[in-house]
Design an enzyme around this catalytic site. Structure first.
Site, PDB file in Angstrom:
ATOM      1  N   TYR A   3       0.812  -1.221   0.000  1.00  0.00           N
ATOM      2  CA  TYR A   3       0.000   0.000   0.000  1.00  0.00           C
ATOM      3  C   TYR A   3       0.850   1.278   0.000  1.00  0.00           C
ATOM      4  O   TYR A   3       0.318   2.359   0.089  1.00  0.00           O
ATOM      5  CB  TYR A   3      -0.951  -0.003   1.204  1.00  0.00           C
ATOM      6  N   HIS A  20       5.654  -6.754  -3.904  1.00  0.00           N
ATOM      7  CA  HIS A  20       4.299  -7.007  -4.356  1.00  0.00           C
ATOM      8  C   HIS A  20       3.464  -5.782  -4.121  1.00  0.00           C
ATOM      9  O   HIS A  20       3.831  -4.905  -3.349  1.00  0.00           O
ATOM     10  CB  HIS A  20       3.678  -8.176  -3.596  1.00  0.00           C
ATOM     11  N   TYR A  53     -11.437  -1.917  -1.989  1.00  0.00           N
ATOM     12  CA  TYR A  53     -11.686  -1.465  -0.614  1.00  0.00           C
ATOM     13  C   TYR A  53     -10.516  -0.677  -0.044  1.00  0.00           C
ATOM     14  O   TYR A  53     -10.668  -0.033   0.997  1.00  0.00           O
ATOM     15  CB  TYR A  53     -12.004  -2.670   0.282  1.00  0.00           C
ATOM     16  N   ARG A  54      -9.361  -0.664  -0.720  1.00  0.00           N
ATOM     17  CA  ARG A  54      -8.145  -0.100  -0.125  1.00  0.00           C
ATOM     18  C   ARG A  54      -7.085  -0.187  -1.205  1.00  0.00           C
ATOM     19  O   ARG A  54      -7.131  -1.078  -2.036  1.00  0.00           O
ATOM     20  CB  ARG A  54      -7.747  -0.985   1.061  1.00  0.00           C
ATOM     21  N   ASP A  99      -2.459 -10.934   8.369  1.00  0.00           N
ATOM     22  CA  ASP A  99      -1.481 -11.974   8.007  1.00  0.00           C
ATOM     23  C   ASP A  99      -0.123 -11.766   8.667  1.00  0.00           C
ATOM     24  O   ASP A  99       0.574 -12.735   8.939  1.00  0.00           O
ATOM     25  CB  ASP A  99      -1.323 -12.009   6.487  1.00  0.00           C
TER      26      ASP A  99
END
Lengths: 573, 573
Positions: free
Chosen positions: A102, A414, A495-496, A164
């Site tokens: 993010y 990632h 959602y994000r 996670d």
């Protein structure tokens, strides 16, 4: 000292004056000017385990701060808001942990001053055993909260819900509306009560926190939290908490979280499914069990490669293959690991008679899918896939093992593409097919999972790329941009997201000529007239910024038409 | 036609022009000028069952509208906002049902124009069986939603959650943050997705509703709701729904509600407790069972007189007694009805093995309290107290029987005092003792219940008075004003209130010099610069109003010192 990137519109002299003022607030040791991108991404700001860098998707020196300031208490956060308004310097608060996928702790507007809320403000302020909640500061991680419970001998009585990876901020994850995997998996739903510093420096407590607790003398005590602050969210009048999630309206300085009382028993399990085409049947089965709470937790369907990537890298499974794996290669991995094409991870919570009743229903339903195999987790016995890890995660014990899947490719990094969908076999299949086609077309393996909430799925697509290769990075970004548009055209939104994608995703929520964004931006301009707090966060820009200009500078011009073709041979699809 | 009360600052001519403009929008038949208080409180605006008037606590002509306008669709609501801004006429939206105890459909500012959202906009727009939700307009009542499910043959598959009375608006109750008694008892938590007309007339859809659904041709379809709107609340960016609850920031024109899938079995029960002093043990027992979800629903502890008042009036139990009942008299009622001083109503949800496991734990825990008696509800068999009614309520079947307790005294009316408290025996006892002392001192019987949510109690105190006696009405208001202050001094605040008490309660949420109210009012002024929408709602006043003046006009000057003494003899306490 001149930073690598100055805040927009701020001269060197003004910046130096701001830094001096900030040092006056937080002390010399707690202000650092960023002169290079590596300095900002050093371990201190990334991760207590000090294992990883962040994963830039644009050039490493694009999303970068001019300085980082670490306040020591709430009053200093308030003071920083005041000087930031005075100098009109944009700030970008972050807490602790990696925030990988993010954008890490980097700001949307290059040159913003990072506000490091996690370095000093990291106390567990309260754990209430009888009412099963805690009150936290932003620097408390899932790991440190768990460690705190252990230190108090409460880790069996009160369970936390973890994502996670255990290294992130509980507050940070929750206000970004992250999810976990226990019955308390909807973190924002399970928060209770916020303390917020507004952009003007004003301090607000929401819900029952706005009601002063009587002090020892009977007079109101402005410091003590109200005893019902962490018990009842709504208080009286407009309920504000939601507008401080995924937003740039304030800095959350304290937050309550509900903890799950020990349910009286626990059993993790996995179910493996043999064929990719089993997906719709799996999803339909889960919906009926989940919505009736037979499946009690936010459970996950993982693709084979998500599990495989935790257990080894691509080279170890298929030496020399750099293109996306084909069906034969996936079959080989599936057989080698004794896994399915899909692996469902769930858990049962409660005393044995209740677990038995639930398991009977779950086993009976999934048995209708030919080839389904059932595995109950037992400590110390070999388990397929990552059940040992998931058994901890669904029990609320923080782990770090899942980060291994990033090493699937050399120099792995990632980022996420995470659309929300209805819990339908047909929707899962269609979304998976769209994703698979685009990923494979762009040269990436398909590593995904579906997290099933109460009535929707978060489809989490992990695009893993070699961060040392600019071409591959650009390809990763481009394929996600394509997927955003393609899913929006199908009625699905995310959602994000990552810093680089906020504007694009925000623009898909366009009903009635972007009426919701107009609402968001009018509130923004009221609470932050100088536009100093996290401009551009989730696509919400203050009037003081030229939204279109900033959108284009972050590379939104990359469109579907310009996706670079993957250089390798086409896989068999 | 001149109304009984003109909107503040509006001349007769301007009002006439406004009414003409409103008629132009909604048609002649849908605008009515209110020339007397009885006209406003006529049955049409009160209740589909047409049984009751509203219950004024100030003089009947104080909280009164100048006119009522009933829009037929969303576009007309938008048009009404625009003309209200043009003429600067305040409006007060209401939906359907009585809203008794909270002021009915009357406006906070006398002379406001009532917007009747319920008369025409009363469709169940969608019931989704697979995902267990519905999409509603404001005029849908709990009863009409239930009837709709019956008409579709879905009432066994999808359960609704109902409050004590079935005639209210689902949207109205939910945005006022009302509660019910099933596992879905927190209505606001169980809503999903809103459509809102902002004060400027702009139409917004929140969450996934902001993402256009693809139309038949592939182009976005602005009318069709997004398929995930009722599945996932948060969408992307700031989550706004909360600020449209208990607020005056917009008019909710559509809302999604989650429905409970049939849990596979149901069993209502009651437990009676013999002594008033059992309260702390009951509460401590419930906390431990509730927080672990052994008690699955928002269950209630009711005082003897709340049950008794449903079964008969005061005169039938204790002829000639007008003072508060004493312990001997309560003992007599308790024996006569075969009830306890407290009666706990709960239900078990799920298949038989799960119900058995839960009941074992519940029975075992409450058996520790001497004298506890257990009653399972069985259709057609005599049950103690109001278990026949509660068995319906906790199953989500609307009823109207509970309104009978208002007839406890002749010409009975009531209003509510509803503080939030921690789920603690000590807190319940202290709050009950404070309440009892003040009620008895003021000459009222003690009719209360405690509704236990996830981690807090709503203590609902029902002050029942003779609405034909101005002195008694004033005494009822005064005792609640006293209780508000006394509870605030103990750190407890109310969750919802009557028009006449909004300012007082809002002022108790005063942390950091009323910082939360300043936030609420700054958002108010941004979204509604002319202050036309429900000024004063829950204490939030636009800058265009003199807050202090309006507060005093609603009788906030009644303080504890001026409580009239009850004229009758003192009861034995």
């Amino acid at each position: 000292m001149t930073p690598l990137t100055l805040p927009p519109g701020i001269s060197k002299d003004t910046f130096a004056a701001y830094v001096a003022a900030a040092r006056g607030v937080v002390g010399n040791d707690n202000v650092e000017v960023i002169t290079g991108p590596d300095q900002f991404t050093k371990d201190d700001y990334m991760d207590p385990a000090k294992e990883h860098d962040m994963y830039p998707v644009l050039d490493k020196d694009y999303f970068v701060s001019s300085a980082v300031v670490a306040p020591r208490n709430v009053a200093e956060v308030q003071a920083l808001m005041r000087i930031s308004n005075e100098f009109k310097v944009p700030v970008w608060p972050f807490s602790i942990g990696r925030n990988i996928g993010y954008g890490g702790p980097a700001p949307r507007v290059p040159g913003s001053v990072g506000i490091d809320m996690g370095r000093h403000m990291n106390r567990v302020l309260e754990v209430n055993e009888a009412d099963a909640y805690c009150l936290l500061e932003p620097g408390v991680t899932f790991q440190s909260l768990y460690d705190h419970l252990v230190s108090k001998g409460l880790e069996d009585k009160l369970w936390i819900d973890v994502p996670d990876l255990g290294g992130g901020s509980v507050i940070g994850n929750t206000i970004e509306r992250g999810v976990g995997y226990s019955p308390y998996g909807d973190h924002f739903m399970m928060h209770c009560g916020m303390e917020i510093v507004l952009p003007n420096g004003e301090l607000v407590r929401t819900g029952m926190g706005a009601l002063p607790e009587p002090g020892a003398t009977g007079a109101p005590d402005q410091q003590s939290p109200n005893r019902c602050w962490q018990l009842f969210n709504y208080g009286f009048g407009p309920y504000h908490d939601g507008i401080f999630s995924q937003s740039n309206y304030g800095i959350v300085t304290k937050m309550g979280m509900w903890l799950m009382p020990n349910p009286g028993g626990y059993q993790a399990y996995s179910i493996t499914f043999e064929r990719e085409d089993d997906l719709p049947a799996i999803v339909e089965t889960i919906r009926q069990l989940r919505i009736t709470m037979v499946i009690q937790n936010a459970a996950t369907i993982r693709s084979l490669l998500m599990d495989a990537a935790v257990l080894g890298d691509k080279e170890s499974f298929c030496p020399g293959v750099t293109r996306p794996l084909n069906d034969d290669e996936l079959d080989g991995i599936q057989t080698k690991l004794g896994l399915g094409r899909w692996i469902f991870y769930g858990a049962l919570y409660g005393p044995e008679p209740i677990r038995n009743a639930l398991w009977g229903a779950i086993h009976g339903s999934f048995s209708q899918i030919p080839g389904a195999k059932f595995h109950l987790h037992e400590d110390g016995k070999p388990t397929p896939g990552v059940l040992d890890i998931r058994a901890k995660t669904m029990r609320g014990i923080p782990t770090y093992d899942e980060l291994k899947w990033v090493d699937w490719v050399p120099n792995g990094a990632h980022f996420f593409f995470s659309p929300i969908a209805e819990v339908r076999g047909e929707a899962a299949t269609r979304q998976f097919q769209i994703t698979k086609r685009r990923l494979v077309e762009a040269g990436f393996d398909v590593i995904v999972d579906f997290i099933i909430g109460m009535r929707e799925m978060h489809h989490i697509v992990c695009v893993v790329y070699d961060r040392t290769k600019p071409e591959e990075r650009a390809r990763a970004l481009a394929v996600v941009r394509t997927l955003i548009d393609e899913c929006a055209a199908n009625g699905w939104g995310e959602y994000r997201t990552h810093l680089a994608l906020m504007d694009q995703i925000a623009s898909t929520y366009s009903f009635n000529d972007h009426a919701l964004m107009k609402l968001s931006e009018s509130i923004k301009d009221t609470l932050d007239p100088n536009g100093i707090l996290a401009p551009g966060k989730n696509g919400v820009w203050p009037a003081t910024y030229d939204k279109e200009k900033w959108r284009l500078q972050a590379g939104s011009q990359v469109t579907r038409q310009s996706i670079p073709k993957h250089p390798g041979p086409s896989p068999r699809l």
